[in-house]
Design an enzyme around this catalytic site. Structure first.
Site, PDB file in Angstrom:
ATOM      1  N   GLU A   1      42.749  33.613  31.015  1.00 15.65           N
ATOM      2  CA  GLU A   1      42.366  35.027  31.840  1.00 15.65           C
ATOM      3  C   GLU A   1      42.614  34.512  33.357  1.00 15.65           C
ATOM      4  O   GLU A   1      42.211  33.534  33.533  1.00 15.65           O
ATOM      5  CB  GLU A   1      40.768  34.933  31.723  1.00 15.65           C
TER       6      GLU A   1
ATOM      7  N   ARG B   1      47.481  49.262  47.945  1.00 10.56           N
ATOM      8  CA  ARG B   1      46.220  49.510  48.564  1.00 10.56           C
ATOM      9  C   ARG B   1      45.451  48.407  48.450  1.00 10.56           C
ATOM     10  O   ARG B   1      45.815  47.357  47.748  1.00 10.56           O
ATOM     11  CB  ARG B   1      45.460  50.660  47.584  1.00 10.56           C
TER      12      ARG B   1
ATOM     13  N   HIS C   1      42.347  36.311  37.155  1.00  8.09           N
ATOM     14  CA  HIS C   1      41.942  37.187  38.208  1.00  8.09           C
ATOM     15  C   HIS C   1      42.520  37.065  39.696  1.00  8.09           C
ATOM     16  O   HIS C   1      42.239  35.834  40.079  1.00  8.09           O
ATOM     17  CB  HIS C   1      40.459  37.293  38.220  1.00  8.09           C
TER      18      HIS C   1
ATOM     19  N   ARG D   1      32.414  38.854  44.731  1.00  7.25           N
ATOM     20  CA  ARG D   1      32.638  40.233  44.896  1.00  7.25           C
ATOM     21  C   ARG D   1      31.362  40.821  44.126  1.00  7.25           C
ATOM     22  O   ARG D   1      30.246  40.292  43.998  1.00  7.25           O
ATOM     23  CB  ARG D   1      33.645  40.923  44.199  1.00  7.25           C
TER      24      ARG D   1
ATOM     25  N   ALA E   1      39.567  45.860  35.025  1.00 10.99           N
ATOM     26  CA  ALA E   1      38.179  46.238  35.130  1.00 10.99           C
ATOM     27  C   ALA E   1      37.784  46.216  33.592  1.00 10.99           C
ATOM     28  O   ALA E   1      36.480  46.014  33.224  1.00 10.99           O
ATOM     29  CB  ALA E   1      37.772  47.492  35.461  1.00 10.99           C
TER      30      ALA E   1
ATOM     31  N   ASN F   1      45.376  39.433  32.514  1.00  6.24           N
ATOM     32  CA  ASN F   1      44.409  40.060  33.762  1.00  6.24           C
ATOM     33  C   ASN F   1      44.098  41.433  33.247  1.00  6.24           C
ATOM     34  O   ASN F   1      44.947  42.426  33.261  1.00  6.24           O
ATOM     35  CB  ASN F   1      45.231  40.128  34.868  1.00  6.24           C
TER      36      ASN F   1
ATOM     37  N   PRO G   1      44.399  48.007  33.705  1.00  9.19           N
ATOM     38  CA  PRO G   1      44.325  49.227  34.218  1.00  9.19           C
ATOM     39  C   PRO G   1      44.421  48.967  35.858  1.00  9.19           C
ATOM     40  O   PRO G   1      43.695  48.202  36.193  1.00  9.19           O
ATOM     41  CB  PRO G   1      43.041  49.857  34.031  1.00  9.19           C
ATOM     42  N   ASN G   2      45.269  49.800  36.462  1.00  7.09           N
ATOM     43  CA  ASN G   2      45.237  50.070  37.710  1.00  7.09           C
ATOM     44  C   ASN G   2      46.073  48.801  38.613  1.00  7.09           C
ATOM     45  O   ASN G   2      46.462  48.912  39.652  1.00  7.09           O
ATOM     46  CB  ASN G   2      43.865  49.996  38.592  1.00  7.09           C
TER      47      ASN G   2
ATOM     48  N   TYR H   1      43.574  42.142  47.431  1.00  7.83           N
ATOM     49  CA  TYR H   1      44.599  41.810  46.304  1.00  7.83           C
ATOM     50  C   TYR H   1      46.033  41.281  46.770  1.00  7.83           C
ATOM     51  O   TYR H   1      47.075  40.815  46.032  1.00  7.83           O
ATOM     52  CB  TYR H   1      45.075  43.001  45.246  1.00  7.83           C
TER      53      TYR H   1
HETATM   54  O1  CA2 Z   1      40.756  40.250  40.729  1.00  7.17           O
HETATM   55  C1  CA2 Z   1      41.608  40.805  39.838  1.00  7.17           C
HETATM   56  O2  CA2 Z   1      42.634  40.507  39.542  1.00  7.17           O
HETATM   57  C2  CA2 Z   1      40.855  41.959  38.994  1.00  7.17           C
HETATM   58  O3  CA2 Z   1      41.096  41.739  37.407  1.00  7.17           O
HETATM   59  C3  CA2 Z   1      41.323  43.095  39.435  1.00  7.17           C
HETATM   60  C4  CA2 Z   1      40.881  44.387  39.014  1.00  7.17           C
HETATM   61  C5  CA2 Z   1      39.287  44.376  38.973  1.00  7.17           C
HETATM   62  O4  CA2 Z   1      38.660  45.509  38.126  1.00  7.17           O
HETATM   63  C6  CA2 Z   1      38.569  43.055  38.465  1.00  7.17           C
HETATM   64  O5  CA2 Z   1      37.288  43.045  38.716  1.00  7.17           O
HETATM   65  C7  CA2 Z   1      39.366  42.065  39.046  1.00  7.17           C
HETATM   66  C8  CA2 Z   1      41.290  45.748  39.556  1.00  7.17           C
HETATM   67  C9  CA2 Z   1      42.777  45.858  39.407  1.00  7.17           C
HETATM   68  C10 CA2 Z   1      43.078  47.104  40.342  1.00  7.17           C
HETATM   69  O6  CA2 Z   1      43.886  46.755  41.379  1.00  7.17           O
HETATM   70  C11 CA2 Z   1      44.544  47.582  42.355  1.00  7.17           C
HETATM   71  C12 CA2 Z   1      45.311  47.037  43.295  1.00  7.17           C
HETATM   72  C13 CA2 Z   1      45.549  48.001  44.392  1.00  7.17           C
HETATM   73  C14 CA2 Z   1      44.785  49.128  44.555  1.00  7.17           C
HETATM   74  C15 CA2 Z   1      44.023  49.551  43.712  1.00  7.17           C
HETATM   75  C16 CA2 Z   1      43.691  48.600  42.442  1.00  7.17           C
END
Ligand code: CA2
Length: 150
Positions: free
Chosen positions: A103, A18, A105, A112, A82, A79, A10-11, A23
């Site tokens: 896995e 953003r 990230h 974090r 969440a 990946n 997701p996301n 990221y």
């Molecule tokens: O660090 C990572 O790759 C995560 O898997 C990314 C997830 C987060 O919930 C994990 O804790 C760590 C979030 C991905 C959402 O990515 C976004 C990218 C740009 C703007 C908003 C969200």
């Protein structure tokens, strides 16, 4: 051609739009290209997917398990976003499908919020790559290849 599955949760479709401080600025299309290049060097075909839906990810994990058993796929780079921190269903799917998973990230989740420190997936993963930005996907493809070579 043998494949490697790269699954994004997701996301992650928002990557590069953003939160660049966390990221980076690469988009998911950039990550796909990076994975294709890396897989190609290893003689693998990259199958790249993203979904915001847990059940869709479960379905893809089950399908990939069957592909691995048929000798057509080496496993998955995952990946799960969440869902990493919430999903018993993804844990059970990986275990049930006996799917070799690395896995990944992008961010260092351990630097974090506390709720990101626990992963339901790590206990059923072959390996984990954390905190190297999107380059972690290339490391994960390589790691999976070497971990699953006979
Ligand atoms: O660090 C990572 O790759 C995560 O898997 C990314 C997830 C987060 O919930 C994990 O804790 C760590 C979030 C991905 C959402 O990515 C976004 C990218 C740009 C703007 C908003 C969200």
């Amino acid at each position: 051609m043998t494949s490697v599955l790269i699954l994004n949760g997701p996301n992650l479709n928002l990557l590069g739009t953003r939160r660049p401080e966390i990221y980076g600025s690469a988009t998911l299309a950039d990550v796909e290209e990076l994975c294709r290049q890396e897989a190609g060097k290893l003689g693998l075909d990259a199958v790249f997917r993203q979904s915001n839906h847990e059940g869709q990810l479960v379905d893809w994990i089950q399908e990939a398990g069957a592909e691995v058993k048929a000798g057509r796929c080496i496993g998955a780079v995952l990946n799960a976003g969440a869902y990493t921190h919430t999903s018993v269903a993804l844990h059970d799917a990986i275990e049930g499908a006996e799917l070799p998973v690395v896995e990944v990230h992008i961010s260092n989740v351990h630097r974090r919020e506390e709720f990101r420190h626990h992963s339901y997936l790590s206990p059923v993963a072959r390996g984990i790559v954390v905190g190297f930005g999107v380059y972690g996907y290339a490391l994960a493809v390589n790691g999976l290849y070497h971990a699953t070579r006979a």
